[in-house]
Design a protein around this motif. Structure first.
Motif, mmCIF file in Angstrom:
data_model
loop_
_atom_site.group_PDB
_atom_site.id
_atom_site.type_symbol
_atom_site.label_atom_id
_atom_site.label_comp_id
_atom_site.label_asym_id
_atom_site.label_seq_id
_atom_site.Cartn_x
_atom_site.Cartn_y
_atom_site.Cartn_z
ATOM 1 N N TYR A 1 -47.902 23.154 -56.391
ATOM 2 C CA TYR A 1 -48.321 24.149 -55.133
ATOM 3 C C TYR A 1 -47.631 25.607 -55.113
ATOM 4 N N SER A 2 -48.142 26.529 -54.371
ATOM 5 C CA SER A 2 -47.688 27.988 -54.493
ATOM 6 C C SER A 2 -46.890 28.006 -53.024
ATOM 7 N N VAL A 3 -45.779 28.640 -53.201
ATOM 8 C CA VAL A 3 -44.965 28.864 -51.980
ATOM 9 C C VAL A 3 -44.860 30.151 -51.526
ATOM 10 N N GLY B 1 -52.228 39.789 -52.237
ATOM 11 C CA GLY B 1 -52.830 41.018 -51.422
ATOM 12 C C GLY B 1 -52.236 41.109 -50.070
ATOM 13 N N GLY B 2 -51.269 40.295 -49.778
ATOM 14 C CA GLY B 2 -51.017 40.335 -48.154
ATOM 15 C C GLY B 2 -49.524 40.641 -48.082
ATOM 16 N N GLN B 3 -49.040 41.597 -49.059
ATOM 17 C CA GLN B 3 -47.771 42.277 -48.966
ATOM 18 C C GLN B 3 -46.669 41.153 -48.832
ATOM 19 N N LEU C 1 -44.638 37.894 -51.668
ATOM 20 C CA LEU C 1 -44.451 37.337 -52.799
ATOM 21 C C LEU C 1 -44.637 35.710 -52.886
ATOM 22 N N ASP C 2 -45.572 35.286 -53.852
ATOM 23 C CA ASP C 2 -46.225 33.991 -54.108
ATOM 24 C C ASP C 2 -45.556 33.408 -55.174
ATOM 25 N N ILE C 3 -44.988 32.202 -55.123
ATOM 26 C CA ILE C 3 -43.998 31.457 -56.303
ATOM 27 C C ILE C 3 -44.975 30.461 -56.526
ATOM 28 N N PHE D 1 -56.065 33.999 -39.947
ATOM 29 C CA PHE D 1 -56.171 35.032 -38.901
ATOM 30 C C PHE D 1 -55.165 36.079 -39.441
ATOM 31 N N LYS D 2 -55.691 37.322 -39.618
ATOM 32 C CA LYS D 2 -54.819 38.345 -40.292
ATOM 33 C C LYS D 2 -54.753 39.600 -39.722
ATOM 34 N N ILE D 3 -53.521 40.271 -39.635
ATOM 35 C CA ILE D 3 -53.457 41.439 -38.684
ATOM 36 C C ILE D 3 -52.904 42.424 -39.711
ATOM 37 N N THR E 1 -58.997 48.136 -40.745
ATOM 38 C CA THR E 1 -60.332 47.759 -40.207
ATOM 39 C C THR E 1 -61.241 46.715 -40.889
ATOM 40 N N ILE E 2 -60.428 45.868 -41.716
ATOM 41 C CA ILE E 2 -60.916 44.524 -42.425
ATOM 42 C C ILE E 2 -60.037 43.493 -41.764
ATOM 43 N N LYS E 3 -59.415 43.538 -40.847
ATOM 44 C CA LYS E 3 -58.586 42.435 -40.264
ATOM 45 C C LYS E 3 -59.423 41.640 -39.166
ATOM 46 N N GLY F 1 -62.709 42.050 -37.996
ATOM 47 C CA GLY F 1 -62.877 42.560 -39.514
ATOM 48 C C GLY F 1 -62.624 41.408 -40.495
ATOM 49 N N ASN F 2 -63.278 41.653 -41.741
ATOM 50 C CA ASN F 2 -63.191 40.459 -42.551
ATOM 51 C C ASN F 2 -63.330 41.271 -43.816
ATOM 52 N N GLY F 3 -62.512 40.993 -45.089
ATOM 53 C CA GLY F 3 -62.618 41.632 -46.239
ATOM 54 C C GLY F 3 -63.139 40.353 -47.089
ATOM 55 N N GLY F 4 -63.349 39.298 -46.851
ATOM 56 C CA GLY F 4 -63.658 38.346 -47.905
ATOM 57 C C GLY F 4 -64.979 38.268 -48.499
ATOM 58 N N ILE F 5 -65.482 37.040 -48.289
ATOM 59 C CA ILE F 5 -66.611 36.770 -48.950
ATOM 60 C C ILE F 5 -67.842 37.837 -48.598
ATOM 61 N N LYS F 6 -67.835 38.053 -47.316
ATOM 62 C CA LYS F 6 -68.895 38.854 -46.519
ATOM 63 C C LYS F 6 -68.143 40.099 -45.949
ATOM 64 N N VAL F 7 -67.879 41.279 -46.393
ATOM 65 C CA VAL F 7 -67.299 42.263 -46.012
ATOM 66 C C VAL F 7 -67.813 42.676 -44.625
ATOM 67 N N GLU G 1 -64.303 28.975 -37.874
ATOM 68 C CA GLU G 1 -64.944 30.088 -37.888
ATOM 69 C C GLU G 1 -64.114 31.394 -37.530
ATOM 70 N N ARG G 2 -64.273 31.998 -38.563
ATOM 71 C CA ARG G 2 -63.211 33.381 -38.400
ATOM 72 C C ARG G 2 -63.647 34.310 -37.365
ATOM 73 N N THR G 3 -62.827 35.296 -37.100
ATOM 74 C CA THR G 3 -63.316 36.123 -35.866
ATOM 75 C C THR G 3 -64.722 36.728 -35.889
HETATM 76 C C1 SRM Z 1 -52.373 34.698 -53.043
HETATM 77 C C2 SRM Z 1 -53.593 35.501 -52.504
HETATM 78 C C3 SRM Z 1 -54.139 36.281 -53.638
HETATM 79 C C4 SRM Z 1 -53.117 37.193 -54.139
HETATM 80 O O1 SRM Z 1 -52.320 36.910 -55.301
HETATM 81 O O2 SRM Z 1 -53.061 38.207 -53.647
HETATM 82 C C5 SRM Z 1 -54.701 34.718 -51.823
HETATM 83 C C6 SRM Z 1 -55.147 33.611 -52.624
HETATM 84 C C7 SRM Z 1 -55.949 32.866 -52.069
HETATM 85 N N1 SRM Z 1 -57.024 32.970 -50.921
HETATM 86 FE FE1 SRM Z 1 -57.175 34.713 -50.409
HETATM 87 N N2 SRM Z 1 -55.568 35.465 -51.099
HETATM 88 C C8 SRM Z 1 -54.789 36.424 -50.763
HETATM 89 C C9 SRM Z 1 -55.202 37.357 -49.930
HETATM 90 C C10 SRM Z 1 -56.545 37.693 -49.536
HETATM 91 C C11 SRM Z 1 -57.300 38.725 -49.109
HETATM 92 C C12 SRM Z 1 -56.497 40.073 -48.652
HETATM 93 C C13 SRM Z 1 -55.720 40.341 -47.614
HETATM 94 O O3 SRM Z 1 -55.316 38.998 -46.794
HETATM 95 O O4 SRM Z 1 -55.405 41.360 -47.165
HETATM 96 C C14 SRM Z 1 -58.358 38.494 -48.695
HETATM 97 C C15 SRM Z 1 -59.457 39.256 -47.950
HETATM 98 C C16 SRM Z 1 -59.276 39.575 -46.400
HETATM 99 C C17 SRM Z 1 -59.602 38.480 -45.527
HETATM 100 O O5 SRM Z 1 -59.150 37.496 -45.537
HETATM 101 O O6 SRM Z 1 -60.608 39.020 -44.807
HETATM 102 C C18 SRM Z 1 -58.753 36.919 -48.900
HETATM 103 C C19 SRM Z 1 -59.712 36.179 -48.809
HETATM 104 C C20 SRM Z 1 -59.907 35.203 -49.005
HETATM 105 C C21 SRM Z 1 -61.040 34.231 -48.907
HETATM 106 C C22 SRM Z 1 -62.241 34.849 -47.889
HETATM 107 C C23 SRM Z 1 -62.177 34.690 -46.592
HETATM 108 C C24 SRM Z 1 -63.518 35.089 -45.625
HETATM 109 O O7 SRM Z 1 -63.241 35.044 -44.713
HETATM 110 O O8 SRM Z 1 -64.361 35.396 -46.610
HETATM 111 C C25 SRM Z 1 -60.664 32.938 -48.908
HETATM 112 C C26 SRM Z 1 -61.484 31.553 -48.968
HETATM 113 C C27 SRM Z 1 -61.541 30.754 -47.572
HETATM 114 O O9 SRM Z 1 -60.558 31.267 -46.949
HETATM 115 O O10 SRM Z 1 -62.431 29.856 -47.208
HETATM 116 C C28 SRM Z 1 -59.517 32.893 -49.630
HETATM 117 C C29 SRM Z 1 -58.728 31.737 -49.684
HETATM 118 C C30 SRM Z 1 -57.838 32.036 -50.878
HETATM 119 C C31 SRM Z 1 -57.143 30.678 -51.143
HETATM 120 C C32 SRM Z 1 -56.133 30.038 -50.455
HETATM 121 C C33 SRM Z 1 -58.167 29.743 -52.140
HETATM 122 C C34 SRM Z 1 -57.982 28.211 -51.649
HETATM 123 O O11 SRM Z 1 -58.356 27.853 -50.622
HETATM 124 O O12 SRM Z 1 -56.919 27.606 -52.307
HETATM 125 C C35 SRM Z 1 -56.039 31.233 -52.542
HETATM 126 C C36 SRM Z 1 -54.396 30.516 -52.368
HETATM 127 C C37 SRM Z 1 -53.704 30.724 -53.712
HETATM 128 C C38 SRM Z 1 -52.338 30.277 -53.550
HETATM 129 O O13 SRM Z 1 -52.246 29.085 -53.680
HETATM 130 O O14 SRM Z 1 -51.534 31.170 -53.007
HETATM 131 N N3 SRM Z 1 -59.026 34.137 -49.564
HETATM 132 N N4 SRM Z 1 -57.423 36.548 -49.762
HETATM 133 C C39 SRM Z 1 -53.286 36.499 -51.177
HETATM 134 C C40 SRM Z 1 -52.431 35.608 -50.356
HETATM 135 C C41 SRM Z 1 -52.038 36.816 -48.998
HETATM 136 C C42 SRM Z 1 -50.959 36.311 -48.477
HETATM 137 O O15 SRM Z 1 -49.825 36.726 -48.892
HETATM 138 O O16 SRM Z 1 -50.915 35.409 -47.631
#
Ligand code: SRM
Ligand SMILES: Cc1cc2nc3c(=O)[nH]c(=O)nc-3n(C[C@H](O)[C@H](O)[C@H](O)COP(=O)(O)OP(=O)(O)OC[C@H]3O[C@@H](n4cnc5c(N)ncnc54)[C@H](O)[C@@H]3O)c2cc1C
Ligand code: SF4
Ligand code: FES
Lengths: 114, 831
Positions: free
Chosen positions: B577-579, B612-614, B616-618, B687-689, B702-704, B721-727, B761-763
């Motif tokens: 697991y990651s924490v 990517g969310g500012q 630390l991930d362990i 949900f991201k802010i 503007t992608i939150k 806003g959404n930055g993921g699969i479909k921006v 369903e995301r926003t």
């Molecule tokens: C750890 C991290 C990558 C990194 O190393 O930077 C990450 C890791 C994962 N992301 Fe992410 N995302 C991370 C930031 C983001 C961001 C950037 C952001 O939040 O600013 C995005 C794009 C912004 C957004 O969400 O709109 C992002 C878009 C996604 C998506 C696509 C979401 C979408 O709506 O399209 C998924 C897939 C999902 O949720 O179904 C996803 C899913 C995942 C998962 C949870 C994959 C999974 O289902 O197991 C990854 C988990 C890894 C773990 O165990 O920690 N992650 N992911 C970032 C954790 C942020 C945090 O501090 O919580």
């Protein structure tokens, strides 16, 4: 039953219905022991046939577990992947007697990874 | 002693009878004697020993005796005249204490010695007493014989409270009787489902609700810690979770154990029960055994039906016409007046097994039959058990049911009539004024009129004339009418929540509120789910919908949660697991960084990474180590970052006016406030802010899901806003001038999303589906909406902002993190 064929792995109360617990095996693969909502008990190698996801952590419904990694559905009875997916994980014969759970010792050893 | 019969015959005129001694004057013992007498009345001289000081009676009728529906005289099977007429010696009130196989005698407590040629052990079972402190107090009783009933009746005379430990058949019948006798009854059951061996979750839930409606308190998942005493008498029961219930009497009905003591002492082969062959003969050919005390082909039974079959085989063998017993399939009925419940066979489902479920919420009926290889293998019926025997018969005979499969669930009358084989034909035959939807009073004519007026899908019919829009039990009828009226033109409506239901997400959410549904099994029953306990799609969705609908009241269902939310960490491809601890608004300090560094070293985490969310991930923590990791992080003041949840994730900020030469407002400070307000909430999806200090937008607001862009005159609020699969870039929701307004709108928007979006369903897709105008209308058309929504959000937050890590670190749900045991199969048994 010959005493010694079956490994006593503890009391049934240790597993909440609808969940699973794990059993590391020295020298072989970890085993997941499931208890369904209807109180059926099953033991399988704790590795999804897809990419080795830990089945013990999936959602249990009926006697199927949904793998936590990519949502394959695995039959607890046969270890087989259901639906379109193909694959099978070894099962371990299990019995419950007077509130205790037992695994077939030979199968526990046999579950050792190749 | 054991002189050859031929020698003795010489001295006698009449042929010598064999001496048959029976230990146990209960149901099986006496029935066996009856069966033998019926075959060959002259064969044996019979002596029956009974520990109870009375004649043979029908034990299962003790429940109606307790309930006041029958008297002891009504339940006697064989009175004194039976013993006399058949020349049977009854030694009652004098239990046998030893069997001497060498001399072929039994010894009774009184000292009486009785020789036998054939011995029959029919000692039944002993109630199991859970070994808790206080189990020996006066007032702790079991439920096995008439003396127990008398004790309960004596206690009930003075009223007061009773606690029944055990919610199986016996416990519930005891509870029912005591309740009818005027006691205040609490049933404490270890498992989450009453009668879990006979019932599935759905039927167990209906039973529990009905008993509660009758005034009993039903505690499921209750583990007894001790029986509390006062002056040597019971005063209450205390559970391991600390709850206490007052009790003037405690009934232990947690199970039975075959009474094998005599047999074991005599050296007979005994496992769980006395081991017998198909002719009920033990490991000693002169000794037979029958009833609950035996184990036949590995099985022990606790019901009477198998005993009758055993007694038949026993008598056949004893009278030298052996037939053999092959084991029994059993069925159960609960003898509680007004509750119809039946269960039989194997209803655990499984491969190749198909469930056919019928629910009729209006009548409180749940039926489930399990079919495998075209045979009926199990059945659970609640509320309408008329067809129980028919199903049981089909089950025992293993008949091929393919011809009646479609109509099977509707029961014998339909299935044998064949009327329902073509449901459309049956519906076509209905008259125009026949009622289709009972909930909303809609006739067949009205439904057809609605369809002709353009409602071409189930959903359109539901929204136009309301037919099948409430409980859904008439969905099949409406579908038939659509097919009959439109032929191939029927349109499919919005997607259903999953394959277990005909309702869409919106319908389910609406009906949860309208019908005041409060638990997953209740939703499934009232909305006619077609599966017994849902699937991995609907269980998490329902869990969320209920949580959102009833904040603070609904009890979260852990087993309906995806692993990440159950373990409060993200599962990785290798099963570790990651924490991710929270870093409010992306801010941190030496103490937190040190704690993280320590954890990384202490638990050998292979990687630590800035996300990517500012924060630390362990990575690479084992599930067993999670609670300890959390305890260490908690100690540095850090809480769960919910990087795993359908919940508030992060609030990204930029440095803002405090440092940045372009900053217009304190974006960092606002971000921290927003995160403090919203952390811990459960949402339809993640949900991201973000809060950016100026339109350069370094926090990517503007992608939150909710973004704030600070400007000189205040705050621009963005959504969807959404930055993921479909921006998708955000839509501008509104502009406000103070931080407080920004916070209120944020809370209100989140609540609207929580209450209206579909699970997962995301926003962004939500707003695409319902339109920005709909969202704006929901927030701003009524000047009070923002306040009301925000108030609802803040109220629900009062239940969500306990750090889930702290609870786990303190030991809650420890079982989720620990292995059951470790095995070394090549060595000795594990402890
Ligand atoms: C750890 C991290 C990558 C990194 O190393 O930077 C990450 C890791 C994962 N992301 Fe992410 N995302 C991370 C930031 C983001 C961001 C950037 C952001 O939040 O600013 C995005 C794009 C912004 C957004 O969400 O709109 C992002 C878009 C996604 C998506 C696509 C979401 C979408 O709506 O399209 C998924 C897939 C999902 O949720 O179904 C996803 C899913 C995942 C998962 C949870 C994959 C999974 O289902 O197991 C990854 C988990 C890894 C773990 O165990 O920690 N992650 N992911 C970032 C954790 C942020 C945090 O501090 O919580
Ligand atoms: C309250 C209640 C309700 C029930 N309801 C149902 C029901 O609805 N349906 C159903 O199928 N089953 C029901 N059962 C179970 C059913 O009663 C038993 O399965 C059945 O009685 C077992 O028969 P038996 O002869 O093996 O044991 P018993 O009927 O218990 O007979 C054994 C007898 O042996 C005597 N004995 C024991 N040791 C000695 C000794 N050393 N010397 C002399 N005598 C001895 C005991 O005192 C007892 O009288 C119920 C049981 C109870 C208690
Ligand atoms: S981008 Fe893909 S691989 Fe990278 S963390 Fe996100 S989900 Fe995992
Ligand atoms: S590892 Fe189980 S579904 Fe991929």
């Amino acid at each position: 039953m010959m005493i010694g064929d079956w490994l006593d792995i503890g009391s049934v109360d240790q597993i909440t219905p609808g969940t699973a617990r794990t059993l590391p095996v020295v020298g072989a693969d970890e085993i997941a022991v499931f208890r369904t909502q209807k109180n059926e008990f099953y033991a399988l190698v704790n590795k999804c046939p897809h990419k080795q996801g830990p089945l013990s952590q999936g959602i249990v419904h009926d006697n199927v577990v949904t793998c936590p990694l990519h949502n394959w559905n695995i039959s607890l009875k046969t270890g087989e992947a259901l639906g379109e997916d193909k694959g099978c994980v070894p099962t371990v014969p299990m019995r419950v007697d007077a509130g205790r759970m037992y695994l077939l010792r030979s199968a526990v050893v046999g579950s050792r990874a190749a | 002693m054991n002189a050859p019969a031929s020698l003795m015959e010489k001295d006698r005129t009449t042929p010598v009878k064999e001496r048959l001694v029976v230990i146990g004057n209960g149901m099986a013992g006496c029935r066996a004697v009856e069966e033998v007498l019926a075959r060959d009345p002259a064969r044996f001289d019979v002596t029956i020993f009974g520990a109870e000081p009375r004649v043979n009676y029908n034990r299962i009728m003790l429940s109606p005796v307790l309930a006041g529906e029958k008297a002891f005289d009504d339940i006697v099977i064989n009175g004194e005249d039976w013993y006399a007429d058949n020349g049977i010696t009854l030694v009652s009130g004098d239990p046998v204490v030893a069997i001497d196989r060498a001399t072929q005698t039994v010894v009774a407590k009184s000292g009486r010695v009785e020789p036998y040629d054939r011995l029959l052990i029919a000692t039944g079972s002993d109630p199991f007493i859970i070994p808790v402190p206080g189990k020996d107090l006066a007032g702790v009783v079991t439920f096995r014989d008439l003396d127990d009933v008398d004790k309960m009746l004596a206690a009930a005379e003075t009223g007061g409270s009773a606690v029944v430990i055990g919610g199986g058949l016996l416990g519930l019948e005891a509870a029912h009787g005591l309740s009818l006798r005027g006691m205040k009854v609490t049933v404490v059951h270890l498992m989450p489902t009453l009668m879990e061996r006979q019932l599935d979750e759905a039927a167990g839930y209906l039973l529990k609700s009905e008993l509660e409606r009758r005034g009993q308190t039903i505690v499921t998942g209750g583990d007894t810690a001790e029986i509390i005493g006062k002056d040597g008498h019971v005063a209450g029961v205390k559970l391991k979770d600390g709850r206490e219930f007052a009790a003037d009497i405690v009934v232990m009905a947690v199970g039975i154990r075959p009474a094998t003591g005599l047999a074991k002492a005599a050296g007979l082969e005994v496992e769980r029960g006395i081991v017998v062959d198909d002719h009920m003969v033990t490991s000693d050919p002169a000794i037979m055994a029958v009833g609950e005390c035996v184990q036949h082909r590995g099985a022990c039974y606790g019901l009477v039906a198998p005993l009758w079959e055993m007694c038949r085989a026993l008598a056949d063998a004893a009278c030298e016409q052996p037939s053999g017993y092959e084991g029994s399939v059993t069925s159960t009925k609960l003898k509680v007046s007004g509750i119809d419940l039946f269960s039989a066979g194997d209803f655990s489902g499984g491969d190749g097994a198909e469930d056919i479920v019928m629910r009729d919420a209006a009548r409180g009926v749940y039926k489930r039959v399990v079919v495998k290889d075209n045979k009926l293998v199990g059945a659970v019926l609640y509320g309408d058990t008329a067809d129980g025997n028919w199903y049981f018969d089909l089950l025992k005979k293993g008949e091929d049911i393919s011809d009646i499969r479609e109509a099977l669930i509707f029961g014998q009358a339909f299935a044998s009539g064949g009327a329902l084989l073509d449901p459309n034909a049956a519906v076509a035959a209905l008259s125009n004024d026949a009622e289709i939807c009972g909930c909303n009073g809609v006739s067949k004519g009205k439904v057809i009129e609605t369809i002709n007026a353009g409602a071409c899908s189930l959903d359109a019919v539901r929204s136009t004339c309301k037919a099948s829009a409430s409980c859904g039990s008439c969905t099949g009828l409406v579908e038939s009418l659509l097919a009959l009226t439109l032929g191939g033109e029927v349109q499919s409506g919005p997607k259903t929540l999953c394959k277990c239901t005909s309702f869409s997400h919106d319908d389910v959410r609406r009906l949860i509120l309208e019908k005041n549904l409060r638990a997953i099994p209740q939703v499934m029953q009232e909305l006619h789910w077609t599966t017994p306990d849902g699937c991995s799609s609907c269980r998490p969705a329902l869990n969320y919908y209920l949580l959102c609908a009833w904040p603070g009241e609904y009890e979260d269902d852990q087993k309906s949660r995806f692993v990440n939310e159950r373990l409060h960490a993200n599962i990785q491809k290798d099963g570790t697991y990651s924490v991710v601890p929270r870093m409010w608004g992306g801010l941190t300090n030496p103490r937190e960084l040190r704690a993280i560094a320590d954890v990384v070293e202490k638990y050998n985490a292979p990687m630590v990474k800035v996300t990517g969310g500012q924060r630390l991930d362990i990575f690479g923590i084992k599930k067993e180590d999670l609670p300890a990791v959390w305890a260490d992080l908690n100690a540095a003041g850090m809480v769960s970052g919910h990087a795993y949840g359908k919940s508030l994730r992060t609030v990204k900020t930029c440095v803002g006016s405090e440092w940045c030469r372009f900053g217009t407002q304190d974006s960092t400070g606002l971000g921290v406030k927003l995160e403090r307000m919203t952390w811990g909430s459960w949402m339809p999806h993640k949900f991201k802010i973000a809060v950016s200090g100026c339109p350069r937008n370094c926090a990517e607001a503007t992608i939150k899901d909710f973004g704030v862009v600070c400007v000189d005159s205040g705050y621009e609020l963005h959504v969807g806003g959404n930055g993921g699969i479909k921006v998708r870039a955000t839509d501008v929701l509104c502009k406000v001038s103070t931080e407080q307004e920004a916070m209120d709108v944020c809370a209100a928007f989140i609540q609207l999303y929580r209450e209206q979006a579909h699970y997962l369903e995301r926003t962004a897709p939500w707003i695409e589906r319902v339109g920005l105008d709909h969202v704006k209308a929901g927030l701003f058309d009524d000047p009070d909406s923002v306040n009301r929504l925000a108030a609802r959000f803040r109220y629900s937050q009062t239940f969500c902002q306990d750090d889930p890590w702290a609870e786990r670190a303190a030991g809650k749900h420890a079982e989720l993190h620990q292995h059951l045991a470790e095995v070394r199969p090549l060595q000795v048994e594990i402890a």
